[in-house]
Scaffold this motif. Structure first.
Motif, PDB file in Angstrom:
ATOM      1  N   GLY A 104      -8.648   8.408 -13.340  1.00 21.12           N
ATOM      2  CA  GLY A 104      -9.144   7.367 -12.448  1.00 21.12           C
ATOM      3  C   GLY A 104      -8.490   7.412 -11.084  1.00 21.12           C
ATOM      4  N   SER A 105      -7.180   7.595 -11.057  1.00 22.39           N
ATOM      5  CA  SER A 105      -6.454   7.618  -9.781  1.00 22.39           C
ATOM      6  C   SER A 105      -6.858   8.833  -8.941  1.00 22.39           C
ATOM      7  CB  SER A 105      -4.946   7.640 -10.040  1.00 22.39           C
ATOM      8  OG  SER A 105      -4.546   6.511 -10.776  1.00 22.39           O
ATOM      9  N   ILE A 106      -6.895  10.002  -9.560  1.00 24.43           N
ATOM     10  CA  ILE A 106      -7.209  11.221  -8.808  1.00 24.43           C
ATOM     11  C   ILE A 106      -8.667  11.216  -8.361  1.00 24.43           C
ATOM     12  CG2 ILE A 106      -7.455  13.723  -9.028  1.00 24.43           C
ATOM     13  CD1 ILE A 106      -4.939  13.761 -10.664  1.00 24.43           C
ATOM     14  N   THR A 107      -9.568  10.698  -9.199  1.00 19.68           N
ATOM     15  CA  THR A 107     -10.983  10.636  -8.812  1.00 19.68           C
ATOM     16  C   THR A 107     -11.170   9.764  -7.581  1.00 19.68           C
ATOM     17  OG1 THR A 107     -11.678  10.950 -11.105  1.00 19.68           O
ATOM     18  CG2 THR A 107     -13.298  10.032  -9.591  1.00 19.68           C
ATOM     19  N   MET A 108     -10.497   8.619  -7.547  1.00 19.84           N
ATOM     20  CA  MET A 108     -10.637   7.741  -6.389  1.00 19.84           C
ATOM     21  C   MET A 108     -10.012   8.374  -5.146  1.00 19.84           C
ATOM     22  SD  MET A 108     -12.107   5.047  -5.482  1.00 19.84           S
ATOM     23  CE  MET A 108     -12.514   4.258  -7.031  1.00 19.84           C
ATOM     24  N   PHE A 109      -8.915   9.088  -5.322  1.00 21.12           N
ATOM     25  CA  PHE A 109      -8.294   9.783  -4.192  1.00 21.12           C
ATOM     26  C   PHE A 109      -9.228  10.867  -3.642  1.00 21.12           C
ATOM     27  CE2 PHE A 109      -5.628  13.312  -2.624  1.00 21.12           C
ATOM     28  CZ  PHE A 109      -4.975  12.662  -1.577  1.00 21.12           C
ATOM     29  N   ALA A 110      -9.799  11.671  -4.555  1.00 19.33           N
ATOM     30  CA  ALA A 110     -10.714  12.725  -4.118  1.00 19.33           C
ATOM     31  C   ALA A 110     -11.964  12.141  -3.484  1.00 19.33           C
ATOM     32  CB  ALA A 110     -11.092  13.601  -5.320  1.00 19.33           C
TER      33      ALA A 110
ATOM     34  N   ALA B 213       0.834  -1.207   0.000  1.00 21.68           N
ATOM     35  CA  ALA B 213       0.000   0.000   0.000  1.00 21.68           C
ATOM     36  C   ALA B 213       0.866   1.253   0.000  1.00 21.68           C
ATOM     37  CB  ALA B 213      -0.933  -0.006   1.205  1.00 21.68           C
ATOM     38  N   GLY B 214       1.915   1.265   0.838  1.00 22.34           N
ATOM     39  CA  GLY B 214       2.812   2.414   0.876  1.00 22.34           C
ATOM     40  C   GLY B 214       3.571   2.606  -0.414  1.00 22.34           C
ATOM     41  N   VAL B 215       4.040   1.497  -1.004  1.00 23.70           N
ATOM     42  CA  VAL B 215       4.794   1.591  -2.253  1.00 23.70           C
ATOM     43  C   VAL B 215       3.887   2.045  -3.395  1.00 23.70           C
ATOM     44  CG1 VAL B 215       6.045   0.245  -3.980  1.00 23.70           C
ATOM     45  CG2 VAL B 215       6.532  -0.092  -1.559  1.00 23.70           C
ATOM     46  N   LEU B 216       2.673   1.524  -3.450  1.00 27.11           N
ATOM     47  CA  LEU B 216       1.783   1.846  -4.565  1.00 27.11           C
ATOM     48  C   LEU B 216       1.390   3.312  -4.591  1.00 27.11           C
ATOM     49  CD1 LEU B 216      -0.615  -1.232  -4.801  1.00 27.11           C
ATOM     50  CD2 LEU B 216       1.136  -0.521  -6.421  1.00 27.11           C
ATOM     51  N   VAL B 217       1.112   3.888  -3.421  1.00 23.93           N
ATOM     52  CA  VAL B 217       0.698   5.290  -3.423  1.00 23.93           C
ATOM     53  C   VAL B 217       1.827   6.182  -3.931  1.00 23.93           C
ATOM     54  CG1 VAL B 217       1.386   5.831  -1.039  1.00 23.93           C
ATOM     55  CG2 VAL B 217      -0.527   7.045  -2.094  1.00 23.93           C
ATOM     56  N   LEU B 218       3.075   5.820  -3.625  1.00 24.96           N
ATOM     57  CA  LEU B 218       4.210   6.587  -4.135  1.00 24.96           C
ATOM     58  C   LEU B 218       4.365   6.395  -5.640  1.00 24.96           C
ATOM     59  CD1 LEU B 218       6.831   5.919  -1.303  1.00 24.96           C
ATOM     60  CD2 LEU B 218       5.500   7.992  -1.684  1.00 24.96           C
ATOM     61  N   LEU B 219       4.214   5.147  -6.113  1.00 29.39           N
ATOM     62  CA  LEU B 219       4.389   4.890  -7.538  1.00 29.39           C
ATOM     63  C   LEU B 219       3.279   5.525  -8.374  1.00 29.39           C
ATOM     64  CD1 LEU B 219       5.618   1.181  -7.587  1.00 29.39           C
ATOM     65  CD2 LEU B 219       6.934   3.231  -8.078  1.00 29.39           C
ATOM     66  N   VAL B 220       2.044   5.478  -7.877  1.00 26.70           N
ATOM     67  CA  VAL B 220       0.951   6.131  -8.607  1.00 26.70           C
ATOM     68  C   VAL B 220       1.203   7.630  -8.713  1.00 26.70           C
ATOM     69  CG1 VAL B 220      -1.495   6.710  -8.521  1.00 26.70           C
ATOM     70  CG2 VAL B 220      -0.773   4.379  -8.053  1.00 26.70           C
ATOM     71  N   ALA B 221       1.728   8.220  -7.631  1.00 24.44           N
ATOM     72  CA  ALA B 221       2.053   9.648  -7.667  1.00 24.44           C
ATOM     73  C   ALA B 221       3.158   9.924  -8.684  1.00 24.44           C
ATOM     74  CB  ALA B 221       2.473  10.119  -6.283  1.00 24.44           C
ATOM     75  N   VAL B 222       4.153   9.039  -8.763  1.00 23.47           N
ATOM     76  CA  VAL B 222       5.251   9.215  -9.723  1.00 23.47           C
ATOM     77  C   VAL B 222       4.722   9.115 -11.153  1.00 23.47           C
ATOM     78  CG1 VAL B 222       7.352   8.147 -10.621  1.00 23.47           C
ATOM     79  CG2 VAL B 222       7.074   8.462  -8.171  1.00 23.47           C
ATOM     80  N   VAL B 223       3.835   8.136 -11.410  1.00 24.86           N
ATOM     81  CA  VAL B 223       3.280   7.985 -12.763  1.00 24.86           C
ATOM     82  C   VAL B 223       2.459   9.209 -13.143  1.00 24.86           C
ATOM     83  CG1 VAL B 223       1.695   6.648 -14.183  1.00 24.86           C
ATOM     84  CG2 VAL B 223       3.306   5.484 -12.701  1.00 24.86           C
TER      85      VAL B 223
ATOM     86  N   PHE C 238      -4.654   0.879  -3.461  1.00 25.02           N
ATOM     87  CA  PHE C 238      -5.101  -0.178  -4.360  1.00 25.02           C
ATOM     88  C   PHE C 238      -6.298   0.295  -5.183  1.00 25.02           C
ATOM     89  CE2 PHE C 238      -2.998  -2.386  -0.842  1.00 25.02           C
ATOM     90  CZ  PHE C 238      -2.175  -3.275  -1.524  1.00 25.02           C
ATOM     91  N   GLN C 239      -7.212   1.043  -4.552  1.00 21.69           N
ATOM     92  CA  GLN C 239      -8.349   1.595  -5.291  1.00 21.69           C
ATOM     93  C   GLN C 239      -7.889   2.570  -6.371  1.00 21.69           C
ATOM     94  OE1 GLN C 239     -10.622   3.236  -1.997  1.00 21.69           O
ATOM     95  NE2 GLN C 239     -12.127   1.586  -2.134  1.00 21.69           N
ATOM     96  N   MET C 240      -6.917   3.409  -6.046  1.00 22.81           N
ATOM     97  CA  MET C 240      -6.420   4.381  -7.013  1.00 22.81           C
ATOM     98  C   MET C 240      -5.817   3.679  -8.228  1.00 22.81           C
ATOM     99  SD  MET C 240      -4.640   7.103  -4.389  1.00 22.81           S
ATOM    100  CE  MET C 240      -3.836   8.021  -5.718  1.00 22.81           C
ATOM    101  N   LEU C 241      -5.017   2.647  -7.991  1.00 20.17           N
ATOM    102  CA  LEU C 241      -4.397   1.935  -9.102  1.00 20.17           C
ATOM    103  C   LEU C 241      -5.436   1.178  -9.913  1.00 20.17           C
ATOM    104  CD1 LEU C 241      -1.882   1.066 -10.625  1.00 20.17           C
ATOM    105  CD2 LEU C 241      -1.587  -0.787  -8.969  1.00 20.17           C
ATOM    106  N   ALA C 242      -6.364   0.493  -9.228  1.00 15.66           N
ATOM    107  CA  ALA C 242      -7.386  -0.277  -9.942  1.00 15.66           C
ATOM    108  C   ALA C 242      -8.268   0.632 -10.787  1.00 15.66           C
ATOM    109  CB  ALA C 242      -8.226  -1.074  -8.947  1.00 15.66           C
ATOM    110  N   MET C 243      -8.653   1.797 -10.247  1.00 19.92           N
ATOM    111  CA  MET C 243      -9.486   2.718 -11.028  1.00 19.92           C
ATOM    112  C   MET C 243      -8.683   3.338 -12.169  1.00 19.92           C
ATOM    113  SD  MET C 243     -12.421   3.881 -11.610  1.00 19.92           S
ATOM    114  CE  MET C 243     -13.267   3.221 -10.171  1.00 19.92           C
ATOM    115  N   GLY C 244      -7.380   3.564 -11.955  1.00 19.10           N
ATOM    116  CA  GLY C 244      -6.530   4.029 -13.043  1.00 19.10           C
ATOM    117  C   GLY C 244      -6.494   3.024 -14.185  1.00 19.10           C
ATOM    118  N   TRP C 245      -6.336   1.747 -13.856  1.00 19.09           N
ATOM    119  CA  TRP C 245      -6.379   0.698 -14.876  1.00 19.09           C
ATOM    120  C   TRP C 245      -7.738   0.671 -15.572  1.00 19.09           C
ATOM    121  CZ3 TRP C 245      -4.078  -3.689 -11.346  1.00 19.09           C
ATOM    122  CH2 TRP C 245      -2.688  -3.606 -11.349  1.00 19.09           C
TER     123      TRP C 245
END
Length: 286
Positions: free
Chosen positions: A132-138, A62-72, A152-159
């Motif tokens: 998708g990622s930003i919408t799920m975050f908001a 979870a910690g790694v994914l939130v950083l990677l989604v932000a980088v992407v 995980f929700q941010m990445l899944a919605m981005g996909w």
């Protein structure tokens, strides 16, 4: 005398973001890590060291994914997310975040998903992933749903949203055929989203609390049976409601929403470079 008249092909659909090599590489990297983050219970054998940290692994991913989604998101933004695209991103993300709570707690009826499908279709995969990622975050901030499941929700919605942008025929396919394709994609993707999110939530369960929780000491076939039982017991009804709502809204409202999005995209002229120059000089007679 003039030559034969040539009928011009349909104009190419504009994209808010054109993915460059760095953006594609970043997407592939975060997707690979995401697959590992979601599927590690089935990728690691029972005697793997990762299973020895079964309680810690979901938090680590979870910690790694939130950083990677932000980088992407930052990489895609740097590659061509201009001010007009940022403005549209803000409007659509706000609309999606506002739509999500409408059906919360009601058999998974979430109207946000149909908007993500149509937006990804019109604005392309790069914009779709960020949207998708930003919408799920908001949405998580709006509904108080912040927790270890949020990355995980941010990445899944981005996909989910990016996949709509990768569907065939973005320049030529229109009308009923396009709506049917988007409805079919939304139906299947709604179940896929629920399944991958079950993978994320399943590993947080305590084995002692349920006989369908992930057991790090069990072989993969046993854990697969546990996971299928978990899906049937917890989310099948929600996933079916989400899929049905997405299909109904896509078929009922898809045509006007697609037209509005495409009209806004044409007027925004995302792909037209902004140039600053001197006013045309007035030629003087010599």
């Amino acid at each position: 005398m003039t030559g034969p008249r040539v009928t011009a092909p349909r104009d190419r659909q504009a994209r808010a973001v054109r993915l460059g090599p760095r953006s594609v590489a970043a997407l592939l990297l975060v997707s690979a890590v995401g697959v590992a983050g979601f599927g590690w219970p089935f990728l690691a054998p029972p005697d793997a060291s990762l299973n020895a940290h079964a309680q810690d692994a979901p938090w680590l991913f979870a910690g790694v994914l939130v950083l990677l989604v932000a980088v992407v998101a930052a990489t895609i933004s740097e590659s061509g997310l201009g001010p007009k695209a940022v403005a549209m991103l803000g409007v659509l993300a706000a609309a999606g975040a506002a739509l999500r709570p409408i059906g919360a707690g009601t058999a998974g009826l979430e109207p946000m998903f149909f908007l993500m499908v149509l937006s990804g279709r019109v604005l392309g995969p790069g914009f779709g992933f960020v949207l998708g990622s930003i919408t799920m975050f908001a949405s998580a901030l709006l509904t108080g749903g912040v927790g270890p499941w949020m990355p995980f929700q941010m990445l899944a919605m981005g996909w989910f949203t990016m996949g709509a942008g990768l569907l065939p025929g973005p320049d030529r396919l229109r009308g009923r055929a396009e709506l049917l394709m988007l409805a079919a994609y939304g139906f299947l993707a709604a179940f896929a989203y629920g399944t991958v999110m079950n993978l994320a939530g399943w590993t947080f369960m305590n084995t002692l609390a349920s006989n369908i929780a992930f057991d790090p000491d069990a072989p993969v076939p046993d854990n697969l049976a546990r996971f299928l039982s978990y899906c049937l017991a917890t989310s099948l009804g929600w996933d079916g409601g989400r899929a049905a709502m997405t299909v109904v809204l896509t078929l009922a409202l898809g045509t006007p929403v697609l037209k509005a999005l495409r009209r806004a995209t044409r007027r925004a002229a995302f792909e037209t470079p902004v140039t600053f120059g001197k006013p045309d000089e007035v030629s003087r007679p010599t």
